[in-house]
Design a protein around this motif. Structure first.
Motif, mmCIF file in Angstrom:
data_model
loop_
_atom_site.group_PDB
_atom_site.id
_atom_site.type_symbol
_atom_site.label_atom_id
_atom_site.label_comp_id
_atom_site.label_asym_id
_atom_site.label_seq_id
_atom_site.Cartn_x
_atom_site.Cartn_y
_atom_site.Cartn_z
ATOM 1 N N PHE A 38 0.626 -1.003 0.255
ATOM 2 C CA PHE A 38 0.168 0.207 0.683
ATOM 3 C C PHE A 38 0.814 1.329 -0.284
ATOM 4 C CE2 PHE A 38 -2.263 -2.984 2.510
ATOM 5 C CZ PHE A 38 -3.511 -3.619 1.123
ATOM 6 N N THR A 120 1.569 6.478 6.453
ATOM 7 C CA THR A 120 1.079 5.101 5.232
ATOM 8 C C THR A 120 -0.879 5.301 6.394
ATOM 9 O OG1 THR A 120 2.998 4.227 4.325
ATOM 10 C CG2 THR A 120 0.595 3.613 3.652
ATOM 11 N N ASN A 124 -4.580 7.584 4.713
ATOM 12 C CA ASN A 124 -6.062 6.021 4.224
ATOM 13 C C ASN A 124 -7.085 6.553 4.804
ATOM 14 O OD1 ASN A 124 -4.636 3.942 1.571
ATOM 15 N ND2 ASN A 124 -3.387 3.984 3.109
ATOM 16 N N TYR A 263 -3.883 -2.793 -9.746
ATOM 17 C CA TYR A 263 -3.548 -1.704 -9.679
ATOM 18 C C TYR A 263 -3.262 -1.299 -11.542
ATOM 19 C CZ TYR A 263 -2.451 -1.458 -4.805
ATOM 20 O OH TYR A 263 -2.913 -1.670 -3.593
ATOM 21 N N ALA A 276 -2.760 7.404 -1.689
ATOM 22 C CA ALA A 276 -3.449 6.069 -1.064
ATOM 23 C C ALA A 276 -3.616 5.452 -2.445
ATOM 24 C CB ALA A 276 -4.455 5.883 -0.294
ATOM 25 N N ALA A 278 -4.973 1.614 -3.100
ATOM 26 C CA ALA A 278 -5.611 1.099 -3.225
ATOM 27 C C ALA A 278 -7.144 1.648 -2.799
ATOM 28 C CB ALA A 278 -5.333 0.141 -1.914
ATOM 29 N N VAL A 297 -7.913 -0.916 4.129
ATOM 30 C CA VAL A 297 -5.886 -0.423 4.040
ATOM 31 C C VAL A 297 -5.418 0.535 5.307
ATOM 32 C CG1 VAL A 297 -4.903 0.762 2.723
ATOM 33 C CG2 VAL A 297 -6.286 -0.617 1.467
ATOM 34 N N THR A 301 -2.367 -1.803 7.112
ATOM 35 C CA THR A 301 -0.828 -1.811 7.396
ATOM 36 C C THR A 301 -1.166 -1.418 9.330
ATOM 37 O OG1 THR A 301 -1.179 0.635 6.323
ATOM 38 C CG2 THR A 301 -0.112 1.124 6.874
#
Length: 472
Positions: A38, A120, A124, A263, A276, A278, A297, A301
């Protein structure tokens, strides 16, 4: 329920063996998947410039990680003590290289990795709230800091609960990946695979760009050696350590390839505009499920961050047992049987690392330093075969495995000297800054420093209800 004083007296003060094979697999999957899938896809695509170039980087890095992990399995079963790379370097090359690894780990790549995963997670969480508006950096840092503090508390409070929570995080992570891969398969099955028609179009010819891409990929697979940090807490490590590696690394490589293919099939060049990935993927390909992806997500993480906090504290703990860290770091909380002082110390350093807000520069910075010591540690397989041929090795890998791993990673290390001089110079400077620290505070520690350390240790023993572990 708090333990009674009699329980304190009856139970030995030591780290408990709470981890079996399922927990070992969960830890490896959690740290690798949480740190990479991610975070790095956008940067890898940016550096390679093409779809097939990106996928080739992910596949090659997966193969290298598998070879390295198998080499570490030999070290982990032959030198079965917590501390991972630090312990292997100490046994192979002596005190100073082991201290410099510990110094760099504590000052650079452990807190950097926690900061990266914390930021991260914040990305998200905030992306659905801010939408197309740029995320306020202060909000991102505040959420990352609170997350690191919360997970440190959980890790300090109960190891068994932490491993159960990690299983939940990993299940959520796998759910998110299944949705991404499934969405990509459906997208391609509908005939929408135009981004793969000329998959090499736009491929960059710069060796330096590709080298950085490989470093980013290697960062995404980092964590395959983290179970080695917790060998003393692993049940039947001679069997469960290699089995966990054999199961985890092929699974991770396949998942990375499929997820990145998804992706790229859906987003194509739009990957370069996402913060972000995802979440943006879900908005294009998953219909109403796009609303659950940010939560999945974010929780996934958390899994990677939790494992990073858990395992890195054991490295500090191992260093303190050998006198390379303040004695306090080798103390265990009497109630929770966790290395609480080490956990809190690394938490503070991770909070400091939240000050810079550029994820890619942080990744490159810590990858360069960590890669050098990973090469040195893997070379210990070859050195110990020569130095200690009679050492009991429950697992004995073919020598071409560590040799290939060393040569490939050394080749990658050459290019960043030109392409990322700031990261390389920073890494070298911090590493050599550890030499005078080693001689001043480890080899020839002044008496006044020793006395001060004793006073601080006694105070913190009372504060954290901690004591040094019982000897066997």
């Amino acid at each position: 329920m708090p333990k009674s004083p009699s329980r304190f007296q009856e139970e030995k003060v030591k780290l408990r063996k709470e981890l079996g094979l399922p927990e070992g697999v969960t830890l490896i999957l959690g740290i690798i998947l949480g740190s990479g899938i991610f975070i790095s896809p956008r940067a890898v695509y940016e550096k390679t410039g093409s779809v097939w170039g990106t996928l080739s980087v992910w596949a090659t890095c997966g193969i290298l990680a598998t070879i390295g992990a198998l080499s570490y399995a030999e070290l982990g079963t032959a030198l079965a003590q917590s501390g991972g790379d630090y312990h292997y370097l100490s046994e192979s090359y002596g005190s100073l290289p082991a201290f410099l690894y510990l110094w760099d780990a504590v000052m650079v790549f452990v807190p950097s990795s926690s900061a990266i995963m914390g930021l991260t997670f914040a990305n998200n969480v905030l992306q659905p709230i801010f939408g197309s508006t740029p995320i306020v950096p202060a909000c991102r840092r505040l959420i990352a800091a609170c997350t690191i503090c919360l997970l440190t508390f959980i890790n300090a409070y109960d190891v068994k609960f932490t491993t159960r929570l990690q299983s939940f995080f990993t299940a959520i992570m796998m759910t998110a990946l299944v949705l991404i891969i499934g969405g990509g398969i459906i997208w391609i099955a509908q005939g929408r695979f135009e981004h793969f028609h000329d998959g090499w179009a736009g491929t960059k010819s710069s060796i330096s760009e590709w080298s950085v891409a490989f470093f980013l990929g290697i960062f995404s697979y980092s964590g395959w050696n983290y179970l080695n940090f917790m060998v003393e807490e692993l049940k039947d490590p001679f069997k469960n350590l290699p089995k966990a590696i054999y199961i985890s690394l092929p699974v991770v490589t396949v998942l990375y390839l499929l997820a990145n293919a998804a992706y790229l099939a859906v987003l194509g060049p739009e990957v370069l505009q996402t913060e972000a990935i995802a979440v943006d993927f879900a908005r294009h390909a998953l219909g109403w499920l796009r609303f659950v992806m940010p939560g999945l997500v974010a929780v996934a993480t958390l899994g990677g961050l939790s494992v990073n906090i858990m395992t890195s504290a054991r490295m500090c703990f191992a260093g303190a047992r050998r006198g390379h860290m303040p004695e306090l770091m080798a103390h265990i909380n009497l109630k929770c049987m966790s290395p609480m002082p080490a956990l809190l110390f690394l938490m503070l350093l991770s909070l400091i690392m939240l000050v810079p807000d550029n994820l890619t520069s942080l990744i490159t910075y810590c990858s360069v330093v960590e890669s050098f010591f990973t090469i040195l540690t893997c070379s210990a397989v070859l050195w110990l075969r020569y130095k200690r041929p009679d050492l009991n090795r429950p697992i004995k890998v073919p020598l071409w495995m560590p040799a290939v791993f060393i040569v490939a990673n050394m080749t990658l290390l050459i290019v960043p000297i030109i392409s990322e001089p700031v990261a390389v110079i920073s890494g070298i400077t911090i590493t050599f800054a550890g030499v005078p620290v080693y001689y001043a505070l480890v080899m020839y520690r002044p008496k006044c420093i020793g006395n001060m350390s004793v006073k601080i240790t006694h105070f913190c023993q009372k504060l954290f209800m901690a004591a040094v572990e019982d000897e066997e």
